[in-house]
Motif scaffolding. Structure first.
Motif, PDB file in Angstrom:
ATOM      1  N   ALA A 117      -4.455   6.611  -5.939  1.00 30.92           N
ATOM      2  CA  ALA A 117      -4.492   5.327  -5.248  1.00 30.92           C
ATOM      3  C   ALA A 117      -5.504   4.409  -5.912  1.00 30.92           C
ATOM      4  CB  ALA A 117      -4.844   5.518  -3.777  1.00 30.92           C
ATOM      5  N   LEU A 119      -7.525   1.175  -4.899  1.00 25.29           N
ATOM      6  CA  LEU A 119      -7.920   0.362  -3.751  1.00 25.29           C
ATOM      7  C   LEU A 119      -8.657  -0.876  -4.248  1.00 25.29           C
ATOM      8  CD1 LEU A 119      -8.419  -0.007  -0.638  1.00 25.29           C
ATOM      9  CD2 LEU A 119     -10.538   1.291  -0.989  1.00 25.29           C
ATOM     10  N   THR A 179      -3.786  -1.854  -1.725  1.00 25.47           N
ATOM     11  CA  THR A 179      -3.773  -0.502  -2.266  1.00 25.47           C
ATOM     12  C   THR A 179      -2.438  -0.233  -2.940  1.00 25.47           C
ATOM     13  OG1 THR A 179      -5.257   0.298  -0.534  1.00 25.47           O
ATOM     14  CG2 THR A 179      -4.040   1.950  -1.777  1.00 25.47           C
TER      15      THR A 179
END
Length: 235
Positions: A117, A119, A179
């Motif tokens: 991920a 972010l 995200t």
């Protein structure tokens, strides 16, 4: 890469200028849905679903060269965009319990991350709780408090899919984050990007982003459309 493999996350500051953050925020804020649709049913959280179908504001984040340079070393070629989400967390939002993104894939730990991920913090007050090194754990859950992480505005934090992380209660001003989650090319993505946003929107995106939406082939032949390369749909 050493820090990422050691800790399971990496904070990269100053990837967005204040002007870029302001532009992205101005484009995204009017598109946020009503609070309460979040999986935790919080009246303090607003989300935008179908991001690519609604705006081009986040396009530069998906294929940002600093992020892709690391993903290229962590995932197999032809990796995919699994999910793109925009979240605004307002003061009073409850803590989000510890979890790890790869939990949806039923494979035993310890193992390499199957997803990552990115972010992007657009505002001050973005907070994450992380358990450094937990990406190497086997089946145990966090038994001690995690470490607070406050990504500064304009930063991007990479989180390995096997890292335990959460979110503390929100006490500051509302914070907006974007995200992007990426996964190995042989996995099913969280969003069906070949259905939404669809071909007409995909034509507006960079070639690299189209590949990450699934208009690509993972050798030898995963991803064919009527026996041909899906990128031929744009010719």
């Amino acid at each position: 890469m050493s820090a990422l493999h050691r800790d399971g996350y990496l904070l990269m500051p100053d990837l967005l200028t204040p002007a870029a953050r302001s532009h992205i925020r101005a484009e995204l804020t009017p598109l946020l849905g009503p609070a309460g649709r979040d999986p935790y049913r919080s009246r303090h959280i607003r989300r935008l679903y179908g991001v690519l179908h609604n705006t081009r504001a986040t396009d530069p984040l998906i294929d940002h060269p600093r992020v892709l340079a690391l993903l290229d070393r962590l995932l197999l070629p032809n990796y995919l965009l699994s999910q793109l989400e925009v979240v605004e967390v307002a003061p009073g939002a409850p803590a989000r319990p510890a979890s790890y993104d790869d939990q949806r894939y039923p494979l035993a730990r310890p193992r390499p991350a199957l997803s990552i991920a990115a972010l992007w913090a657009l505002d001050p007050g973005t907070t994450v709780t992380v358990w450094p090194g937990s990406h190497r754990w086997a089946s145990r859950h966090p038994a001690t408090p995690g470490a607070p992480l406050a990504p500064p505005p304009g930063s991007c934090t990479l989180l390995l899919g096997t890292l335990w992380h959460g979110r503390p209660p929100q006490s500051a001003a509302p914070s907006l984050t974007v995200t992007a989650q990426y996964c190995e090319p042989w996995l099913r993505t969280r969003e069906a990007f070949t259905l939404s946003p669809g071909r007409q929107v995909a034509r507006q995106l960079s070639n690299r982003t189209r590949q990450m939406l699934g208009y690509s082939i993972h050798p030898p032949d995963t991803g064919l459309v009527d026996g041909i390369h899906p990128n031929r749909l744009f010719s």
